[in-house]
Design a protein around this motif. Structure first.
Motif, PDB file in Angstrom:
ATOM      1  N   PRO A   1       0.891  -1.164   0.097  1.00  0.00           N
ATOM      2  CA  PRO A   1      -0.062  -0.084  -0.087  1.00  0.00           C
ATOM      3  C   PRO A   1       0.818   1.126  -0.109  1.00  0.00           C
ATOM      4  O   PRO A   1       2.022   1.403   0.659  1.00  0.00           O
ATOM      5  CB  PRO A   1      -0.636  -0.024   1.180  1.00  0.00           C
ATOM      6  N   ALA A   2       0.280   2.244  -0.708  1.00  0.00           N
ATOM      7  CA  ALA A   2       0.863   3.444  -0.778  1.00  0.00           C
ATOM      8  C   ALA A   2       1.392   4.162   0.544  1.00  0.00           C
ATOM      9  O   ALA A   2       2.323   4.656   0.818  1.00  0.00           O
ATOM     10  CB  ALA A   2       0.168   4.438  -1.804  1.00  0.00           C
ATOM     11  N   LYS A   3       0.277   3.864   1.589  1.00  0.00           N
ATOM     12  CA  LYS A   3       0.315   4.435   2.614  1.00  0.00           C
ATOM     13  C   LYS A   3       1.507   3.789   3.508  1.00  0.00           C
ATOM     14  O   LYS A   3       2.107   4.357   4.321  1.00  0.00           O
ATOM     15  CB  LYS A   3      -1.146   4.440   3.480  1.00  0.00           C
ATOM     16  N   GLU A   4       1.645   2.664   3.376  1.00  0.00           N
ATOM     17  CA  GLU A   4       2.925   1.832   4.169  1.00  0.00           C
ATOM     18  C   GLU A   4       4.085   2.473   3.644  1.00  0.00           C
ATOM     19  O   GLU A   4       5.050   2.779   4.477  1.00  0.00           O
ATOM     20  CB  GLU A   4       2.624   0.464   3.869  1.00  0.00           C
TER      21      GLU A   4
ATOM     22  N   ALA B   1       4.671   5.234   2.307  1.00  0.00           N
ATOM     23  CA  ALA B   1       4.931   6.865   2.704  1.00  0.00           C
ATOM     24  C   ALA B   1       5.132   6.770   4.210  1.00  0.00           C
ATOM     25  O   ALA B   1       5.822   7.730   4.591  1.00  0.00           O
ATOM     26  CB  ALA B   1       3.474   7.659   2.440  1.00  0.00           C
ATOM     27  N   ASP B   2       4.277   6.033   4.957  1.00  0.00           N
ATOM     28  CA  ASP B   2       4.587   6.030   6.576  1.00  0.00           C
ATOM     29  C   ASP B   2       6.235   5.580   6.629  1.00  0.00           C
ATOM     30  O   ASP B   2       6.864   6.199   7.631  1.00  0.00           O
ATOM     31  CB  ASP B   2       3.834   4.981   7.286  1.00  0.00           C
TER      32      ASP B   2
ATOM     33  N   GLY C   1       3.876  12.134   3.525  1.00  0.00           N
ATOM     34  CA  GLY C   1       2.464  11.927   3.398  1.00  0.00           C
ATOM     35  C   GLY C   1       2.518  11.218   1.942  1.00  0.00           C
ATOM     36  O   GLY C   1       3.542  11.250   1.130  1.00  0.00           O
ATOM     37  N   VAL C   2       1.338  10.639   1.718  1.00  0.00           N
ATOM     38  CA  VAL C   2       1.009   9.944   0.594  1.00  0.00           C
ATOM     39  C   VAL C   2       1.025  10.849  -0.629  1.00  0.00           C
ATOM     40  O   VAL C   2       1.391  10.527  -1.788  1.00  0.00           O
ATOM     41  CB  VAL C   2      -0.226   9.160   0.480  1.00  0.00           C
TER      42      VAL C   2
ATOM     43  N   LEU D   1       4.462  10.899  -2.026  1.00  0.00           N
ATOM     44  CA  LEU D   1       4.780   9.937  -2.784  1.00  0.00           C
ATOM     45  C   LEU D   1       4.407  10.249  -4.512  1.00  0.00           C
ATOM     46  O   LEU D   1       4.965   9.764  -5.240  1.00  0.00           O
ATOM     47  CB  LEU D   1       4.076   8.654  -2.273  1.00  0.00           C
ATOM     48  N   TYR D   2       3.134  10.385  -4.374  1.00  0.00           N
ATOM     49  CA  TYR D   2       2.249  10.576  -5.738  1.00  0.00           C
ATOM     50  C   TYR D   2       2.925  11.703  -6.639  1.00  0.00           C
ATOM     51  O   TYR D   2       2.865  11.854  -7.670  1.00  0.00           O
ATOM     52  CB  TYR D   2       0.804  10.412  -5.670  1.00  0.00           C
TER      53      TYR D   2
ATOM     54  N   ARG E   1       2.392   3.674  -9.801  1.00  0.00           N
ATOM     55  CA  ARG E   1       3.017   2.633  -9.218  1.00  0.00           C
ATOM     56  C   ARG E   1       4.262   2.281 -10.094  1.00  0.00           C
ATOM     57  O   ARG E   1       5.426   2.066  -9.499  1.00  0.00           O
ATOM     58  CB  ARG E   1       2.228   1.712  -9.115  1.00  0.00           C
TER      59      ARG E   1
END
Length: 188
Positions: free
Chosen positions: A28-31, A33-34, A39-40, A43-44, A50
């Motif tokens: 997951p993107a949140k994983e 980013a964390d 923040g997500v 990342l984006y 992806r």
């Protein structure tokens, strides 16, 4: 790129490498980013797709593996430098299992990566092999391309076996490279 933005990219690539090794490329993107401490949205902003993130992680890891060759050559005798580099390459392959699936998915975003892989790793290993064969520490009848493919095949997942199994198989291959050193024909 500003220094803080470069730090974010570096953190994201390291976090993605970690997440891909444990959760695969669909982590997951949140994983990610964390793990990177961002923040997500960050990342984006840097990796809108992806596939952009997967390509960046892959290229960074290929570059690190290739760049290790001159350092190992300077620090070790030629045969040991080949062995150490092949062990590093084995680690690279072991942590990229999820990437291999993505790279062979047929997604056109990844079309250039096999060429990049060979363009960077072939000459890196080739220079180490040349020195090791010249010093008669490694047999001369294998090319860098052959060895890259052989190790990659030995690093394929085996059911009920972990990475340690693959490392043992590569160690056997390395031992075989020493057999007949100084008496083999050059690779064609």
């Amino acid at each position: 790129m500003r220094a803080d933005a470069q730090r974010n990219v570096d953190s994201l690539l390291q976090a993605a490498k970690t997440a891909f090794a444990t959760s695969g490329v669909d982590a997951p993107a949140k994983e990610i980013a964390d793990l990177a401490g961002v923040g997500v949205g960050t990342l984006y902003r840097h990796f809108p797709q992806r596939s952009d993130l997967i390509k960046a992680v892959f290229q960074r890891e290929v570059d690190a593996c290739a760049d290790a060759a001159p350092t190992l050559a300077a620090a070790h005798p030629p045969g040991v430098a080949v062995e150490q580099w092949l062990r590093r390459y084995t680690e690279f392959l072991a942590t990229k299992r999820g990437l291999a699936t993505a790279l062979h998915s047929g997604d056109p975003a990844f079309d250039a990566l096999p060429g990049y892989f060979m363009q960077r790793l072939g000459p890196a290993l080739g220079s180490l092999l040349d020195a090791a064969t010249a010093s008669a520490e490694i047999r001369a009848d294998i090319s860098a391309k052959d060895l890259l493919y052989a190790v990659a095949l030995l690093c394929q997942p085996v059911s009920d076996e972990g990475v340690t199994y693959n490392e043992r198989m590569v160690a056997l291959l390395i031992d075989g490279l020493r057999y007949g050193a100084g008496t083999s024909r050059p690779a064609s």
